[in-house]
Design an enzyme around this catalytic site. Sequence first.
Site, PDB file in Angstrom:
ATOM      1  N   HIS A  72       0.656  -1.030  -0.363  1.00  0.00           N
ATOM      2  CA  HIS A  72       0.511   0.292   0.135  1.00  0.00           C
ATOM      3  C   HIS A  72       0.583   1.455   0.051  1.00  0.00           C
ATOM      4  CE1 HIS A  72       0.755   0.793   4.282  1.00  0.00           C
ATOM      5  NE2 HIS A  72       0.320  -0.827   4.535  1.00  0.00           N
ATOM      6  N   ASP A  74      -0.473   4.350   0.893  1.00  0.00           N
ATOM      7  CA  ASP A  74      -1.207   5.193   2.101  1.00  0.00           C
ATOM      8  C   ASP A  74       0.303   5.080   3.785  1.00  0.00           C
ATOM      9  OD1 ASP A  74      -2.117   2.967   2.166  1.00  0.00           O
ATOM     10  OD2 ASP A  74      -3.720   4.263   3.683  1.00  0.00           O
ATOM     11  N   ASP A 104       6.550   1.472   7.066  1.00  0.00           N
ATOM     12  CA  ASP A 104       5.247   0.787   7.017  1.00  0.00           C
ATOM     13  C   ASP A 104       4.832   1.550   5.308  1.00  0.00           C
ATOM     14  OD1 ASP A 104       2.435  -0.433   6.563  1.00  0.00           O
ATOM     15  OD2 ASP A 104       1.649   0.734   8.444  1.00  0.00           O
ATOM     16  N   GLU A 136      -4.978   0.956   2.650  1.00  0.00           N
ATOM     17  CA  GLU A 136      -4.962   0.701   3.272  1.00  0.00           C
ATOM     18  C   GLU A 136      -4.745   0.714   4.590  1.00  0.00           C
ATOM     19  OE1 GLU A 136      -2.941  -2.667   5.772  1.00  0.00           O
ATOM     20  OE2 GLU A 136      -2.259   0.136   5.880  1.00  0.00           O
ATOM     21  N   GLU A 137      -4.804   1.388   5.279  1.00  0.00           N
ATOM     22  CA  GLU A 137      -4.306   2.574   6.531  1.00  0.00           C
ATOM     23  C   GLU A 137      -6.250   2.780   7.197  1.00  0.00           C
ATOM     24  OE1 GLU A 137      -2.445   1.641   8.868  1.00  0.00           O
ATOM     25  OE2 GLU A 137      -0.345   2.052   7.678  1.00  0.00           O
ATOM     26  N   GLU A 164       4.328  -6.082   3.850  1.00  0.00           N
ATOM     27  CA  GLU A 164       4.409  -5.138   5.028  1.00  0.00           C
ATOM     28  C   GLU A 164       5.554  -5.409   6.534  1.00  0.00           C
ATOM     29  OE1 GLU A 164       1.951  -3.324   5.841  1.00  0.00           O
ATOM     30  OE2 GLU A 164       0.138  -3.136   4.859  1.00  0.00           O
ATOM     31  N   HIS A 357       3.774   3.661  12.191  1.00  0.00           N
ATOM     32  CA  HIS A 357       3.168   4.941  13.232  1.00  0.00           C
ATOM     33  C   HIS A 357       2.899   5.466  14.042  1.00  0.00           C
ATOM     34  CE1 HIS A 357      -0.155   2.050  11.928  1.00  0.00           C
ATOM     35  NE2 HIS A 357       0.955   1.839  10.452  1.00  0.00           N
TER      36      HIS A 357
END
Length: 389
Positions: A72, A74, A104, A136-137, A164, A357
């Site tokens: 992903h 995003d 990520d 995705e997030e 991932e 994150h």
Amino acid sequence: MAGMGSRELVRRLVGFDTTSRESNLALIDFVRDYLDQLGVACELSHDETGTKANLFATIGDDRQGGICLSGHTDVVPVDDQNWSSDPFAVAERQSKLFGRGVADMKSFLAVMLAKAPAFVAKRSGPPVHLAFTFDEEVGCLGVRHLIAQLERREVKPLACIIGEPTSMQPITGHKGKRSIRCEVHGHECHSALAHEGANAVEAAAELIAYMKGMARRFRNEGPFDPAYVPPYTTVHTGRVIGGTALNIVPKHAEFLFEIRNLPGHDSDPLMQEIFEAARRLLPEMKAVTDEAAIDFHEISAMAALATPEDAGIVRLVQHLTGANGTGTVSYGTEGGAFQTAGIPTVICGPGNIVQAHKPDEWIELDQIVQCEAFMDRLVDRMDQDRPLF
């Protein structure tokens, strides 16, 4: 631009602010131009607004199944996080790269692109497909468009590897997740005449308490799977809103809840149980007003992943990584969507989810090196006139 190294591509990809609330089209345009210089055609699938897109590209003979490499584009927000450096400009310190998305999961995307020339140079063998998804997030929204696109193809990929952050270890399972908003509509009146009202907050509380009972039941009675932490399905309420003043019976209440279900513990019957509990609350409320209602709105859904240990893609990824076993993770991925579409999937990528994150998100350079070696072995494995698995 074509033929850039992984670290330079990490720098370029992180430089695009693809926070989920923003457009990802600048990054997608960059990837499309990069692949175009290699002679690789790309297909885009946009969201309803036209401001976001998936990119899907095939290197090799698309009449064969081949392997899909997916990630992903995003990233999560950096708001209110205390960063030591610009989160959208990669910084290198102590053999680590720092920046939003380096773990990520833009490092995996960068390695995919860095190794694209090697896949193009393959003399034979099955194709490799490159997939770049959006949103995705915020609930694996973009991959739904991609899966619909693949469903229309005559030949789908035989399997998928999603990069991932797993510290380059093969992961074959994760829980599913459903996020729901529940709205309760009652009837307001003065609290001194509470019998004339239909208290939306209290109805919401009863329903929340019922779901807490479900959560206790799963905790105590299962089903259980020791591969997961916790080893059972969870039901969780995360936010409650309702009421205007203490002396007013509230007309409206709203709460957000989620179900994180084990693979094999279907969430549909669990939702039906919650719907039935809500229906049992309505007669008392409707005795006050016909407008009483309890409505459910799905925010997002993420299918569980459970790839069989004897699946060919599992054996292939174990061979490419040198791992003897596989594992599971507590976070969700787009893997469940691929699996639901009949494409067996393994999660395997550089970096560790523990670093994702957070402020000063980082990845060790050695993880990128390991991912490059993984891709090199995949190129060699696919450049052969024999079945992949």
